[in-house]
Write a protein that holds these residues in place. Structure first.
Motif, PDB file in Angstrom:
ATOM      1  N   VAL A  29       0.813  -1.229   0.042  1.00  0.00           N
ATOM      2  CA  VAL A  29      -0.107  -0.099  -0.106  1.00  0.00           C
ATOM      3  C   VAL A  29       0.979   1.115  -0.073  1.00  0.00           C
ATOM      4  O   VAL A  29       0.711   2.388  -0.698  1.00  0.00           O
ATOM      5  CB  VAL A  29      -0.891   0.020   1.203  1.00  0.00           C
ATOM      6  CG1 VAL A  29      -1.585   1.391   1.175  1.00  0.00           C
ATOM      7  CG2 VAL A  29      -1.848  -1.161   1.246  1.00  0.00           C
ATOM      8  N   ASP A  30       2.084   1.138   0.536  1.00  0.00           N
ATOM      9  CA  ASP A  30       2.932   2.347   0.652  1.00  0.00           C
ATOM     10  C   ASP A  30       3.687   2.459  -0.700  1.00  0.00           C
ATOM     11  O   ASP A  30       3.585   3.798  -1.115  1.00  0.00           O
ATOM     12  CB  ASP A  30       3.994   1.954   1.899  1.00  0.00           C
ATOM     13  CG  ASP A  30       3.639   2.175   3.141  1.00  0.00           C
ATOM     14  OD1 ASP A  30       2.716   2.863   3.503  1.00  0.00           O
ATOM     15  OD2 ASP A  30       4.226   1.736   4.081  1.00  0.00           O
ATOM     16  N   GLU A  31       3.821   1.545  -1.363  1.00  0.00           N
ATOM     17  CA  GLU A  31       4.264   1.677  -2.361  1.00  0.00           C
ATOM     18  C   GLU A  31       3.198   2.220  -3.659  1.00  0.00           C
ATOM     19  O   GLU A  31       3.574   2.969  -4.423  1.00  0.00           O
ATOM     20  CB  GLU A  31       4.714   0.156  -3.177  1.00  0.00           C
ATOM     21  CG  GLU A  31       5.514  -0.001  -4.523  1.00  0.00           C
ATOM     22  CD  GLU A  31       5.873  -1.275  -4.780  1.00  0.00           C
ATOM     23  OE1 GLU A  31       6.545  -1.364  -5.715  1.00  0.00           O
ATOM     24  OE2 GLU A  31       5.451  -2.297  -4.238  1.00  0.00           O
TER      25      GLU A  31
ATOM     26  N   VAL B 117      -4.049  -7.681   8.405  1.00  0.00           N
ATOM     27  CA  VAL B 117      -5.095  -7.729   7.378  1.00  0.00           C
ATOM     28  C   VAL B 117      -5.926  -6.106   7.705  1.00  0.00           C
ATOM     29  O   VAL B 117      -6.069  -5.335   6.804  1.00  0.00           O
ATOM     30  CB  VAL B 117      -6.231  -8.707   7.719  1.00  0.00           C
ATOM     31  CG1 VAL B 117      -7.320  -8.531   6.589  1.00  0.00           C
ATOM     32  CG2 VAL B 117      -5.450  -9.846   7.060  1.00  0.00           C
ATOM     33  N   GLU B 118      -6.288  -6.128   8.941  1.00  0.00           N
ATOM     34  CA  GLU B 118      -6.910  -4.796   9.491  1.00  0.00           C
ATOM     35  C   GLU B 118      -5.783  -3.377   8.990  1.00  0.00           C
ATOM     36  O   GLU B 118      -6.648  -2.657   8.706  1.00  0.00           O
ATOM     37  CB  GLU B 118      -7.271  -4.759  10.826  1.00  0.00           C
ATOM     38  CG  GLU B 118      -8.364  -5.811  11.147  1.00  0.00           C
ATOM     39  CD  GLU B 118      -8.498  -6.153  12.717  1.00  0.00           C
ATOM     40  OE1 GLU B 118      -7.910  -5.115  13.533  1.00  0.00           O
ATOM     41  OE2 GLU B 118      -9.004  -7.031  13.160  1.00  0.00           O
ATOM     42  N   ARG B 119      -4.774  -3.549   9.366  1.00  0.00           N
ATOM     43  CA  ARG B 119      -3.675  -2.489   8.982  1.00  0.00           C
ATOM     44  C   ARG B 119      -3.755  -2.130   7.509  1.00  0.00           C
ATOM     45  O   ARG B 119      -3.830  -0.841   7.023  1.00  0.00           O
ATOM     46  CB  ARG B 119      -2.476  -2.550   9.365  1.00  0.00           C
ATOM     47  CG  ARG B 119      -2.482  -2.455  11.156  1.00  0.00           C
ATOM     48  CD  ARG B 119      -1.178  -2.709  11.670  1.00  0.00           C
ATOM     49  NE  ARG B 119      -0.417  -3.869  11.289  1.00  0.00           N
ATOM     50  CZ  ARG B 119      -0.259  -4.910  12.048  1.00  0.00           C
ATOM     51  NH1 ARG B 119      -1.082  -5.013  13.219  1.00  0.00           N
ATOM     52  NH2 ARG B 119       0.464  -6.061  11.782  1.00  0.00           N
ATOM     53  N   VAL B 120      -3.861  -3.013   6.675  1.00  0.00           N
ATOM     54  CA  VAL B 120      -3.810  -2.790   5.331  1.00  0.00           C
ATOM     55  C   VAL B 120      -5.058  -2.255   4.911  1.00  0.00           C
ATOM     56  O   VAL B 120      -5.144  -1.337   4.105  1.00  0.00           O
ATOM     57  CB  VAL B 120      -3.731  -4.279   4.618  1.00  0.00           C
ATOM     58  CG1 VAL B 120      -3.871  -4.282   3.222  1.00  0.00           C
ATOM     59  CG2 VAL B 120      -2.161  -5.014   4.765  1.00  0.00           C
TER      60      VAL B 120
ATOM     61  N   ILE C 244      -8.114   2.496   2.823  1.00  0.00           N
ATOM     62  CA  ILE C 244      -9.260   3.317   2.884  1.00  0.00           C
ATOM     63  C   ILE C 244      -8.827   4.978   3.293  1.00  0.00           C
ATOM     64  O   ILE C 244      -9.350   5.668   2.562  1.00  0.00           O
ATOM     65  CB  ILE C 244     -10.065   2.884   4.225  1.00  0.00           C
ATOM     66  CG1 ILE C 244     -10.962   1.566   3.683  1.00  0.00           C
ATOM     67  CG2 ILE C 244     -11.309   4.044   4.304  1.00  0.00           C
ATOM     68  CD1 ILE C 244     -11.749   0.776   4.538  1.00  0.00           C
ATOM     69  N   LYS C 245      -7.964   5.109   4.150  1.00  0.00           N
ATOM     70  CA  LYS C 245      -7.340   6.383   4.201  1.00  0.00           C
ATOM     71  C   LYS C 245      -6.786   6.990   3.083  1.00  0.00           C
ATOM     72  O   LYS C 245      -6.979   8.468   3.002  1.00  0.00           O
ATOM     73  CB  LYS C 245      -6.225   6.222   5.452  1.00  0.00           C
ATOM     74  CG  LYS C 245      -6.817   6.257   6.849  1.00  0.00           C
ATOM     75  CD  LYS C 245      -5.718   6.224   7.954  1.00  0.00           C
ATOM     76  CE  LYS C 245      -5.990   6.277   9.265  1.00  0.00           C
ATOM     77  NZ  LYS C 245      -5.036   6.137  10.303  1.00  0.00           N
ATOM     78  N   HIS C 246      -6.363   6.193   2.146  1.00  0.00           N
ATOM     79  CA  HIS C 246      -5.759   6.850   1.081  1.00  0.00           C
ATOM     80  C   HIS C 246      -6.304   6.683  -0.194  1.00  0.00           C
ATOM     81  O   HIS C 246      -5.688   6.982  -1.178  1.00  0.00           O
ATOM     82  CB  HIS C 246      -4.166   6.340   0.992  1.00  0.00           C
ATOM     83  CG  HIS C 246      -3.078   6.705   2.148  1.00  0.00           C
ATOM     84  ND1 HIS C 246      -2.900   6.190   3.243  1.00  0.00           N
ATOM     85  CD2 HIS C 246      -2.393   7.956   2.182  1.00  0.00           C
ATOM     86  CE1 HIS C 246      -2.089   6.914   3.980  1.00  0.00           C
ATOM     87  NE2 HIS C 246      -1.681   7.884   3.480  1.00  0.00           N
ATOM     88  N   ASN C 247      -7.744   6.234  -0.059  1.00  0.00           N
ATOM     89  CA  ASN C 247      -8.645   6.108  -1.022  1.00  0.00           C
ATOM     90  C   ASN C 247      -8.015   5.216  -2.003  1.00  0.00           C
ATOM     91  O   ASN C 247      -8.028   5.630  -3.421  1.00  0.00           O
ATOM     92  CB  ASN C 247      -8.815   7.682  -1.739  1.00  0.00           C
ATOM     93  CG  ASN C 247     -10.163   7.372  -2.381  1.00  0.00           C
ATOM     94  OD1 ASN C 247     -10.945   6.668  -2.261  1.00  0.00           O
ATOM     95  ND2 ASN C 247     -10.311   8.481  -3.476  1.00  0.00           N
ATOM     96  N   ILE C 248      -7.327   4.139  -1.847  1.00  0.00           N
ATOM     97  CA  ILE C 248      -6.678   3.176  -2.698  1.00  0.00           C
ATOM     98  C   ILE C 248      -7.804   1.918  -2.676  1.00  0.00           C
ATOM     99  O   ILE C 248      -8.089   1.274  -1.526  1.00  0.00           O
ATOM    100  CB  ILE C 248      -5.519   2.647  -2.138  1.00  0.00           C
ATOM    101  CG1 ILE C 248      -4.577   3.973  -2.230  1.00  0.00           C
ATOM    102  CG2 ILE C 248      -4.782   1.492  -3.010  1.00  0.00           C
ATOM    103  CD1 ILE C 248      -3.160   3.715  -1.858  1.00  0.00           C
TER     104      ILE C 248
END
Length: 364
Positions: free
Chosen positions: A50-52, A81-84, A89-93
């Motif tokens: 997700v960072d990538e 899983v929850e962290r991903v 969601i926070k970054h609209n991905i």
């Protein structure tokens, strides 16, 4: 371009209808109607992936494995899983998983393995049942050709290497409309006899909505008589695993080294070596112990798969060599394939191959 446009391309390759019942495929996180900024393709979706995606301005992650497999009861960040999911969601991905839909596709995971090993004469190892349907309808004789053509154009009538396949028979249809009817041919309240053609065509189940739409759009009657049945036939183009052959038989020791090279594998767990040479090969990416019997029935010299347990190796019964090359290793070329596929479909947006190695298994 919207996120849903990318999803449509992926479903052309591997319709989600053919994913296994236990699986969780499709759009797992996000809104499909969001404008696309870029696509990141990965085998697994981890926080680092997700960072990538954030760094490379990709708001859609196409992941082979689903990050959400079982139901989530909480979203408080206590598990990876929850962290991903929270970070996405926070970054609209958005996150889309294709998993066993691609496992069961003709040009999917197992075809990729076969191509890596340069296998010929490939065919599905375990074909799916219940994925072929048949439409039977009745149409005025003068309208039969136009309706057949419309059904063919929507995907009906394809059988293996043939298309435009149908069965047609002539007969007399009867009907009498009530006071509320508006018959295209004949008069309401009057029994009508019409020369009709019965048309029967088969089609893959994921096309049903498209086929029925074409039927109603191109059939002249106010009320369309039709039947759709599900066939028990095995689908030679849909199913899990594949079997193919090398151009020439290879000594077994050479074949093991060949697999290590072509599949980028450092170690192979295997059953007893009971073959001097290898020619016919069964493959099943990911966990494949359930395919041992099918591989033996296909007269394969070897089954290449992953996640075999101790007792699974006994099932070889000196008839076949079982090769466990590792789960990640058996599927690692999938993300490259998907990235290449999408790059050809999408030329005006970035399709990025993730550089994150998501293999959780390490070797000393």
């Amino acid at each position: 371009m919207l996120i849903k446009d990318v999803i449509n391309y992926l479903e052309e390759l591997a319709p989600l209808n053919y994913a296994e019942d236990f699986d969780n495929v499709g759009l797992l996180v996000g809104d499909k109607n969001e404008p696309l900024t870029g696509v990141l393709v990965t085998l697994d979706t981890l926080e680092s992936v997700v960072d990538e995606a954030i760094e490379k301005n990709c708001n859609l992650i196409v992941s082979f494995h689903p990050i959400i497999f079982k139901g989530l009861k909480k979203l408080n960040g206590n598990t990876y899983v929850e962290r991903v999911v929270i970070k996405a969601i926070k970054h609209n991905i958005a996150i889309f998983s294709i998993h066993t839909a691609l496992d069961n596709a003709l040009q999917g995971v197992n075809d990729i393995i076969c191509n890596q090993l340069s296998l010929k004469s490939k065919k599905i190892l375990i074909p799916q049942k219940g994925t072929i349907k048949k439409l039977t309808t009745y149409v005025p004789k003068n309208n039969a050709e136009a309706l057949r053509t419309a059904l063919f154009n929507s995907g009906a009538g394809a059988i293996g290497n043939y298309d435009h396949c149908s069965f047609n028979s002539e007969g007399i249809g009867t009907y009498k409309g009530n006071a509320s009817s508006n018959p295209t041919i004949g008069e309401k309240g009057v029994l009508h006899f019409e020369e009709e053609t019965q048309i029967s065509v088969t089609f893959s189940k994921h096309l049903e909505s498209k086929i029925v739409t074409a039927l109603f759009k191109n059939h002249p009657y106010e009320e369309v008589a039709y039947e759709i049945t599900t066939l028990d036939n095995y689908n030679q183009n849909i199913g899990i695993g594949m079997v193919g052959e090398l151009e020439k038989e290879m000594p077994t020791t050479d074949f093991f080294n060949y697999v290590k090279e072509k599949m980028n594998v450092t170690a192979i767990r295997h059953s007893k070596i009971v073959k001097d040479g290898i020619k016919r090969i069964a493959v099943l990416g990911g966990s494949g112990s359930f395919a041992i019997s099918a591989a033996k029935s296909a007269n394969a010299d070897v089954l290449i798969t992953a996640d075999l347990k101790y007792h699974d190796f006994f099932a070889a019964e000196d008839q076949i060599i079982l090769m466990d090359i590792g789960h990640y290793e058996s599927e690692q070329h999938t993300k490259t394939f998907l990235a290449d596929y999408l790059s050809k479909k999408i030329t005006n947006f970035a399709v990025v191959l993730s550089m994150t190695n998501t293999n959780p298994v390490k070797y000393l």
